[in-house]
Design a protein around this motif. Structure first.
Motif, short mmCIF file in Angstrom:
data_model
loop_
_atom_site.label_atom_id
_atom_site.label_comp_id
_atom_site.label_asym_id
_atom_site.label_seq_id
_atom_site.Cartn_x
_atom_site.Cartn_y
_atom_site.Cartn_z
N THR A 176 0.85 -1.19 0.00
CA THR A 176 0.00 0.00 0.00
C THR A 176 0.88 1.24 0.00
O THR A 176 1.97 1.25 0.57
CB THR A 176 -0.93 0.05 1.23
OG1 THR A 176 -0.15 0.12 2.42
CG2 THR A 176 -1.82 -1.19 1.29
N GLU A 178 -6.55 8.61 -7.69
CA GLU A 178 -5.68 9.71 -8.08
C GLU A 178 -6.49 10.98 -8.21
O GLU A 178 -7.56 10.99 -8.82
CB GLU A 178 -4.98 9.40 -9.40
CG GLU A 178 -3.96 10.46 -9.78
CD GLU A 178 -3.00 10.01 -10.87
OE1 GLU A 178 -2.33 10.88 -11.45
OE2 GLU A 178 -2.93 8.80 -11.14
N LEU A 205 -1.83 -2.99 -3.84
CA LEU A 205 -1.56 -4.10 -4.75
C LEU A 205 -1.50 -5.40 -3.96
O LEU A 205 -0.68 -5.54 -3.05
CB LEU A 205 -0.22 -3.88 -5.47
CG LEU A 205 0.27 -5.02 -6.36
CD1 LEU A 205 -0.68 -5.23 -7.54
CD2 LEU A 205 1.68 -4.75 -6.86
N ASN A 207 -9.18 0.46 -10.99
CA ASN A 207 -8.65 -0.80 -10.50
C ASN A 207 -8.16 -1.63 -11.69
O ASN A 207 -8.56 -1.41 -12.83
CB ASN A 207 -9.71 -1.58 -9.73
CG ASN A 207 -10.34 -0.75 -8.62
OD1 ASN A 207 -9.65 -0.02 -7.93
ND2 ASN A 207 -11.65 -0.85 -8.48
N THR A 266 -2.83 10.54 -3.95
CA THR A 266 -3.01 9.21 -4.53
C THR A 266 -3.11 8.17 -3.43
O THR A 266 -2.56 8.34 -2.34
CB THR A 266 -1.83 8.83 -5.46
OG1 THR A 266 -0.62 8.77 -4.69
CG2 THR A 266 -1.68 9.81 -6.61
N LYS A 267 -3.81 7.08 -3.74
CA LYS A 267 -3.84 5.89 -2.91
C LYS A 267 -3.63 4.69 -3.83
O LYS A 267 -4.12 4.66 -4.96
CB LYS A 267 -5.17 5.74 -2.19
CG LYS A 267 -5.39 6.66 -1.01
CD LYS A 267 -6.71 6.35 -0.33
CE LYS A 267 -6.94 7.24 0.86
NZ LYS A 267 -8.24 6.93 1.53
N TYR A 268 -2.91 3.70 -3.30
CA TYR A 268 -2.55 2.55 -4.12
C TYR A 268 -2.48 1.32 -3.23
O TYR A 268 -1.91 1.37 -2.14
CB TYR A 268 -1.20 2.82 -4.77
CG TYR A 268 -0.49 1.64 -5.38
CD1 TYR A 268 -0.74 1.26 -6.69
CD2 TYR A 268 0.46 0.92 -4.65
CE1 TYR A 268 -0.07 0.18 -7.26
CE2 TYR A 268 1.13 -0.14 -5.20
CZ TYR A 268 0.87 -0.51 -6.51
OH TYR A 268 1.53 -1.56 -7.06
N GLU A 316 -5.13 -4.65 -8.28
CA GLU A 316 -4.59 -3.35 -7.88
C GLU A 316 -5.72 -2.33 -7.82
O GLU A 316 -6.56 -2.25 -8.72
CB GLU A 316 -3.54 -2.91 -8.90
CG GLU A 316 -2.87 -1.60 -8.59
CD GLU A 316 -1.82 -1.26 -9.62
OE1 GLU A 316 -1.87 -0.13 -10.17
OE2 GLU A 316 -0.96 -2.11 -9.91
N GLN A 317 -5.74 -1.56 -6.73
CA GLN A 317 -6.73 -0.50 -6.55
C GLN A 317 -6.01 0.85 -6.49
O GLN A 317 -5.01 0.99 -5.78
CB GLN A 317 -7.52 -0.71 -5.27
CG GLN A 317 -8.33 -2.00 -5.26
CD GLN A 317 -8.97 -2.27 -3.91
OE1 GLN A 317 -8.31 -2.78 -3.00
NE2 GLN A 317 -10.24 -1.92 -3.76
N ASN A 318 -6.53 1.83 -7.23
CA ASN A 318 -5.89 3.14 -7.33
C ASN A 318 -6.89 4.27 -7.13
O ASN A 318 -8.05 4.18 -7.53
CB ASN A 318 -5.25 3.32 -8.72
CG ASN A 318 -4.04 2.46 -8.92
OD1 ASN A 318 -2.94 2.82 -8.53
ND2 ASN A 318 -4.24 1.31 -9.56
N HIS A 352 0.14 5.56 0.30
CA HIS A 352 -0.77 6.69 0.45
C HIS A 352 0.05 7.97 0.37
O HIS A 352 0.95 8.18 1.19
CB HIS A 352 -1.49 6.59 1.81
CG HIS A 352 -2.59 7.59 1.97
ND1 HIS A 352 -3.29 7.73 3.16
CD2 HIS A 352 -3.11 8.51 1.13
CE1 HIS A 352 -4.19 8.68 3.02
NE2 HIS A 352 -4.10 9.18 1.81
#
Length: 326
Positions: free
Chosen positions: A194, A232, A210, A254, A206-208, A228-230, A196
């Motif tokens: 993750t 932006e 995987l 995603n 952004t948040k990510y 994967e979740q994103n 942030h």
């Protein structure tokens, strides 16, 4: 410890280059070595004036001391000063690593600050990281805090006025060849990453996240997949392709991916990656395939094809890339 993906306090390639163009170097000296528990590094280089670039002197001092066997503390000083008045940049930093339980537990941290005329206040870099690692499991957490005026001219900074929170978890069981599943499977890796990224005022940029599973087989092939979740947040329009401009807004997208790689040491091997995802306000699919021919250890031929298909309300486009390596 001063190094991260977002900022680097010192990079030697900043000396003798400007805008990608070489600058003549008059000369310099470098000294490095150890004495007892101390490690020492000294560097001084002088460049000649060239076109619009003034003559500039670069100096670096790095000191590090070992503690408690595997731990250490250190400090760094950098000075970049040209022949022009008030054209100087200085950086100071201190860092340390604390290693416990036979390398199982590690804590590290760094604090740095830059100074130059006309750019004062909030010029810090702060980094802290903790890591726990054993044969079956690993967990890592870190924070990087970059001030809006942090400007290491003998290094680089990717984004200023940012705070980055990163976490990594890994579970990696290994199977004995004597077990039923071990006849086919060597290792399985479950990972979660993750990231942030926050603006300096606390708002999210952004948040990510995987999550991935990778299986290593006894025949040296691999297969797996990830999700994967994103998130932006665009604060200005972004031209993702010629004539396709994304407006300012928040985007959630995603992606999922499956892959298989055969044993690359065999005379004939291949790789396949298939990805499908949401992409800003639309969708993206990607297919990557490659075949490798290796009849002899002195000769390898690789043919690859990559195809991207992107569909957005603002426009659609496709990209195809073929490659040949010998």
């Amino acid at each position: 410890t001063f190094n991260s993906e977002e900022a680097l306090l010192f990079h030697s390639r900043t000396i003798g280059l400007s805008g990608g163009q070489p600058i003549p170097i008059v000369g310099g000296a470098r000294l490095s070595g150890r004495t007892g528990e101390f490690s020492l590094g000294l560097l001084n280089m002088q460049t000649r004036s060239h076109e619009a670039e003034p003559a500039t002197n670069f100096s670096v001092l790095r000191v590090r001391r070992n503690l408690l066997g595997r731990s250490d503390v250190g400090a760094m000083f950098l000075n970049r000063q040209s022949s022009l008045p008030n054209d100087r940049n200085r950086a100071f930093g201190a860092d340390g690593n604390l290693v416990l339980r036979q390398n199982t537990v590690r804590f590290s941290g760094a604090l740095a600050q830059t100074w130059e005329p006309g750019r004062e206040g909030d010029s810090r870099l702060l980094k802290a990281e903790a890591d726990y690692s054993v044969s079956l499991f690993r967990a890592t957490g870190s924070i990087v805090d970059i001030g809006r005026n942090f400007n290491p001219r003998m290094g680089f900074v990717r984004r200023r006025d940012r705070r980055l929170l990163r976490n990594f978890l890994e579970y990696k069981p290994r199977f004995s060849p004597n077990t039923r599943i071990g006849h086919f499977v060597r290792d399985v890796f479950f990972t979660n990453t993750t990231l942030h990224t926050l603006f300096g005022n606390g708002g999210t940029e952004t948040k990510y996240m995987l999550s991935m599973v990778r299986v290593s087989f006894q025949d040296s092939s691999e297969a797996g997949g990830h999700y994967e979740q994103n998130f932006e947040r665009l604060r200005q329009p972004f031209e993702v392709s010629r004539g396709v401009i994304l407006p300012v807004r928040d985007y959630h997208f995603n992606e999922a991916k499956l892959f298989y790689y055969s044993d690359s040491n065999k005379p004939l091997s291949g790789k396949v990656d298939w990805l499908w995802a949401s992409f800003y306000s639309g969708d993206r699919t990607e297919l990557i395939a490659s075949v490798q021919f290796r009849p002899h250890y002195k000769f390898i031929a690789n043919v690859s094809l990559e195809r991207n298909d992107i569909v957005l309300p603002e426009g659609a486009f496709k990209t195809n890339l073929a490659g040949l390596q010998l």
